[in-house]
Design a protein around this motif. Structure first.
Motif, mmCIF file in Angstrom:
data_model
loop_
_atom_site.group_PDB
_atom_site.id
_atom_site.type_symbol
_atom_site.label_atom_id
_atom_site.label_comp_id
_atom_site.label_asym_id
_atom_site.label_seq_id
_atom_site.Cartn_x
_atom_site.Cartn_y
_atom_site.Cartn_z
ATOM 1 N N GLY A 8 29.714 -113.002 0.955
ATOM 2 C CA GLY A 8 29.509 -111.661 1.539
ATOM 3 C C GLY A 8 28.249 -111.536 2.389
ATOM 4 N N THR A 9 27.408 -112.589 2.404
ATOM 5 C CA THR A 9 26.187 -112.549 3.232
ATOM 6 C C THR A 9 26.489 -112.864 4.695
ATOM 7 O OG1 THR A 9 25.882 -114.869 2.716
ATOM 8 C CG2 THR A 9 24.608 -113.306 1.393
ATOM 9 N N GLY A 10 27.684 -113.387 4.983
ATOM 10 C CA GLY A 10 28.013 -113.855 6.334
ATOM 11 C C GLY A 10 28.393 -112.713 7.280
ATOM 12 N N SER A 31 26.578 -115.550 -3.643
ATOM 13 C CA SER A 31 25.945 -116.379 -2.631
ATOM 14 C C SER A 31 25.403 -117.649 -3.279
ATOM 15 C CB SER A 31 24.798 -115.552 -2.025
ATOM 16 O OG SER A 31 23.935 -116.355 -1.280
ATOM 17 N N ARG A 32 25.013 -118.605 -2.427
ATOM 18 C CA ARG A 32 24.362 -119.801 -2.988
ATOM 19 C C ARG A 32 22.924 -119.493 -3.379
ATOM 20 N NH1 ARG A 32 25.489 -123.451 2.011
ATOM 21 N NH2 ARG A 32 25.221 -121.383 2.902
ATOM 22 N N THR A 33 22.390 -118.381 -2.861
ATOM 23 C CA THR A 33 20.998 -118.032 -3.195
ATOM 24 C C THR A 33 20.945 -116.682 -3.901
ATOM 25 O OG1 THR A 33 20.813 -117.076 -0.994
ATOM 26 C CG2 THR A 33 19.953 -119.302 -1.255
ATOM 27 N N ALA A 60 33.742 -117.112 1.486
ATOM 28 C CA ALA A 60 32.816 -118.254 1.584
ATOM 29 C C ALA A 60 33.453 -119.403 2.344
ATOM 30 C CB ALA A 60 32.411 -118.709 0.181
ATOM 31 N N GLY A 61 32.675 -120.056 3.157
ATOM 32 C CA GLY A 61 33.179 -121.227 3.881
ATOM 33 C C GLY A 61 32.182 -121.702 4.913
ATOM 34 N N ARG A 62 31.909 -122.993 4.901
ATOM 35 C CA ARG A 62 31.027 -123.619 5.889
ATOM 36 C C ARG A 62 31.633 -123.424 7.278
ATOM 37 N NH1 ARG A 62 27.971 -126.192 8.955
ATOM 38 N NH2 ARG A 62 27.075 -128.227 8.567
ATOM 39 N N LEU A 63 30.796 -123.082 8.248
ATOM 40 C CA LEU A 63 31.221 -122.840 9.632
ATOM 41 C C LEU A 63 32.055 -124.006 10.179
ATOM 42 C CD1 LEU A 63 30.625 -120.733 11.883
ATOM 43 C CD2 LEU A 63 28.738 -122.211 12.590
ATOM 44 N N GLU A 138 45.595 -125.664 1.755
ATOM 45 C CA GLU A 138 44.918 -125.950 0.487
ATOM 46 C C GLU A 138 44.017 -124.783 0.078
ATOM 47 O OE1 GLU A 138 42.673 -129.646 -1.384
ATOM 48 O OE2 GLU A 138 43.306 -129.985 0.688
ATOM 49 N N TRP A 139 43.377 -124.171 1.071
ATOM 50 C CA TRP A 139 42.489 -123.013 0.875
ATOM 51 C C TRP A 139 43.294 -121.859 0.256
ATOM 52 C CZ3 TRP A 139 39.943 -120.821 5.985
ATOM 53 C CH2 TRP A 139 38.865 -119.987 5.669
ATOM 54 N N GLU A 140 44.480 -121.610 0.825
ATOM 55 C CA GLU A 140 45.323 -120.524 0.310
ATOM 56 C C GLU A 140 45.825 -120.851 -1.098
ATOM 57 O OE1 GLU A 140 48.305 -119.441 3.197
ATOM 58 O OE2 GLU A 140 46.808 -119.085 4.770
HETATM 59 P P1 NDP Z 1 29.778 -117.032 8.039
HETATM 60 O O1 NDP Z 1 29.458 -118.465 8.328
HETATM 61 O O2 NDP Z 1 29.041 -115.992 8.775
HETATM 62 O O3 NDP Z 1 29.622 -116.721 6.491
HETATM 63 C C1 NDP Z 1 30.270 -117.469 5.511
HETATM 64 C C2 NDP Z 1 29.480 -117.446 4.229
HETATM 65 O O4 NDP Z 1 29.924 -118.557 3.451
HETATM 66 C C3 NDP Z 1 27.982 -117.640 4.424
HETATM 67 O O5 NDP Z 1 27.307 -116.410 4.511
HETATM 68 C C4 NDP Z 1 27.557 -118.462 3.212
HETATM 69 O O6 NDP Z 1 27.009 -117.623 2.183
HETATM 70 C C5 NDP Z 1 28.851 -119.076 2.699
HETATM 71 N N1 NDP Z 1 28.781 -120.533 2.888
HETATM 72 C C6 NDP Z 1 28.467 -121.213 4.004
HETATM 73 N N2 NDP Z 1 28.450 -122.536 3.775
HETATM 74 C C7 NDP Z 1 28.744 -122.677 2.460
HETATM 75 C C8 NDP Z 1 28.853 -123.795 1.602
HETATM 76 N N3 NDP Z 1 28.663 -125.037 2.047
HETATM 77 N N4 NDP Z 1 29.195 -123.562 0.301
HETATM 78 C C9 NDP Z 1 29.387 -122.302 -0.173
HETATM 79 N N5 NDP Z 1 29.260 -121.195 0.603
HETATM 80 C C10 NDP Z 1 28.957 -121.389 1.885
HETATM 81 O O7 NDP Z 1 31.368 -116.897 8.280
HETATM 82 P P2 NDP Z 1 32.195 -115.614 8.740
HETATM 83 O O8 NDP Z 1 31.672 -114.424 8.036
HETATM 84 O O9 NDP Z 1 32.313 -115.630 10.199
HETATM 85 O O10 NDP Z 1 33.631 -115.978 8.168
HETATM 86 C C11 NDP Z 1 33.978 -115.650 6.822
HETATM 87 C C12 NDP Z 1 35.159 -116.511 6.413
HETATM 88 O O11 NDP Z 1 36.236 -116.259 7.300
HETATM 89 C C13 NDP Z 1 34.862 -118.014 6.468
HETATM 90 O O12 NDP Z 1 35.452 -118.629 5.359
HETATM 91 C C14 NDP Z 1 35.541 -118.448 7.744
HETATM 92 O O13 NDP Z 1 35.996 -119.796 7.724
HETATM 93 C C15 NDP Z 1 36.735 -117.482 7.818
HETATM 94 N N6 NDP Z 1 37.169 -117.294 9.182
HETATM 95 C C16 NDP Z 1 36.242 -116.870 10.103
HETATM 96 C C17 NDP Z 1 36.595 -116.746 11.426
HETATM 97 C C18 NDP Z 1 35.589 -116.337 12.462
HETATM 98 O O14 NDP Z 1 35.920 -116.364 13.680
HETATM 99 N N7 NDP Z 1 34.369 -115.929 12.075
HETATM 100 C C19 NDP Z 1 37.982 -117.042 11.868
HETATM 101 C C20 NDP Z 1 38.876 -117.414 10.802
HETATM 102 C C21 NDP Z 1 38.475 -117.540 9.505
HETATM 103 P P3 NDP Z 1 25.629 -117.984 1.423
HETATM 104 O O15 NDP Z 1 24.719 -118.658 2.420
HETATM 105 O O16 NDP Z 1 25.124 -116.642 1.007
HETATM 106 O O17 NDP Z 1 26.000 -118.854 0.292
#
Ligand code: NDP
Length: 300
Positions: A8-10, A31-33, A60-63, A138-140
């Motif tokens: 939720g921090t993203g 979050s991780r932190t 959550a998900g790495r960019l 796999e994610w789903e």
């Molecule tokens: P962000 O990169 O802005 O945020 C994703 C969050 O995931 C981060 O704030 C972080 O939280 C956490 N994260 C990042 N790396 C890791 C890791 N290695 N392990 C665990 N947690 C991690 O992404 P968005 O908000 O743009 O996207 C949200 C989700 O939607 C993602 O899963 C993305 O793949 C998916 N998505 C996004 C699209 C887009 O265009 N933005 C398109 C399609 C899907 P913290 O640092 O607090 O742990």
């Protein structure tokens, strides 16, 4: 409602949290932190869901698309684990909760569908066979709840999320947004560009949380499908860029910057339509790319 948001921090998470709080819901981020109104993944692993939690979302998900980042084994594992391990952990916490939450929403991507210049994909579209499609599947699957759990499950398959403060515009296009030169079309420009404004992806997730009839897959894309050329034109118009006539970034340059596996994401595309999202009664804030880009450019 009390909503727990993994990641939720993203970018999407911040917009979703704001929308939910404005509607009177309570938000707790995972979050991780550690931090204020935040739990860590370890907290959830040890203590389960916080008491009174009525909805769980995983973002959550790495960019995925980073310039000069190669899709090697280490990066692929990070992309995989950040999505799959967090989803599985939330499934386990939901399954062992004394009072299970009403709804579990997970995000995934339109890369689930195979790129095609001709096919149109509703939520019933087929799964592709490339690495991105396999990751999405796999994610789903990692978010599937055991049958005895009564929690509603919703999957939002998101297109490229557009907004001024994150995602593609902030990560990949800060230079074209900031300087005088226009953005260039990528490759032929004919590839589909499934997109959504960040306020709408937050809106669709909120709709999925609040509406008790919602379950299954929702395509998180705008209702008007466009291609890369349409997006480039809307971007340049909104940012008032000078036009030098049709210009494009050749495929080989993108292959160099992203590597061929990653470059495919921008050089090929899917035509995705939000059939179930519209049937579910969701009303878009930004259905048109021009209005969307106008709102975004005003923030620069
Ligand atoms: P962000 O990169 O802005 O945020 C994703 C969050 O995931 C981060 O704030 C972080 O939280 C956490 N994260 C990042 N790396 C890791 C890791 N290695 N392990 C665990 N947690 C991690 O992404 P968005 O908000 O743009 O996207 C949200 C989700 O939607 C993602 O899963 C993305 O793949 C998916 N998505 C996004 C699209 C887009 O265009 N933005 C398109 C399609 C899907 P913290 O640092 O607090 O742990």
């Amino acid at each position: 409602m009390s909503v727990l948001i993994g990641g939720g921090t993203g970018f999407v998470g911040r917009h979703l949290s704001k929308m939910l709080r404005e509607k009177g819901h309570r938000v707790i981020v995972v979050s991780r932190t550690a931090g204020k109104e935040k739990l860590t993944w370890d907290d959830v692993k040890k203590n389960g869901l916080p008491s009174g939690c009525t909805a769980v979302v995983n973002l959550a998900g790495r960019l995925i698309l980073e310039p000069f980042k190669r899709l090697d084994e280490k990066y692929l594992k990070e992309l995989h684990d950040s999505r799959i391990d967090t989803s599985k952990l939330l499934v386990s916490a939901i399954t062992s909760a004394n009072v299970p939450p009403k709804v579990f929403v997970t995000i995934s991507g339109v890369g689930y569908y195979p790129p095609s210049p001709t096919a149109t994909y509703t939520e019933d579209g087929v799964n592709g066979s490339d690495w991105l499609a396999k990751l999405a599947k796999e994610w789903e699957a990692a978010g599937v709840l055991p049958e005895h759990v009564t929690t509603r499950r919703v999957i939002v398959r998101s297109g490229v999320v557009l907004g001024a403060d994150g995602g593609m515009i902030k990560t990949l296009l800060p230079v074209p947004a900031a300087v005088y030169l226009p953005m260039l079309q990528l490759g032929s420009g004919k590839q589909w560009f499934p997109w959504i404004h960040v306020k709408d992806i937050a809106g669709i997730i909120t709709h999925a949380i609040e509406k008790e009839h919602m379950k299954g897959v929702l395509n998180g894309v705008a209702p008007h499908a466009i291609n890369n050329k349409d997006f480039t034109e809307a971007f340049n118009k909104a940012f008032k860029k000078m036009s030098y006539g049709p210009m494009f970034v050749p495929a080989f340059t993108l292959n160099m910057v992203y590597g061929s596996e990653m470059a495919k994401i921008v050089l090929e595309g899917q035509k995705v339509v939000p059939e179930r999202t519209l049937e579910a009664g969701y009303e878009y804030f930004y259905p048109s790319i021009n209005d969307s880009m106008k709102e975004i450019s005003a923030k620069f």
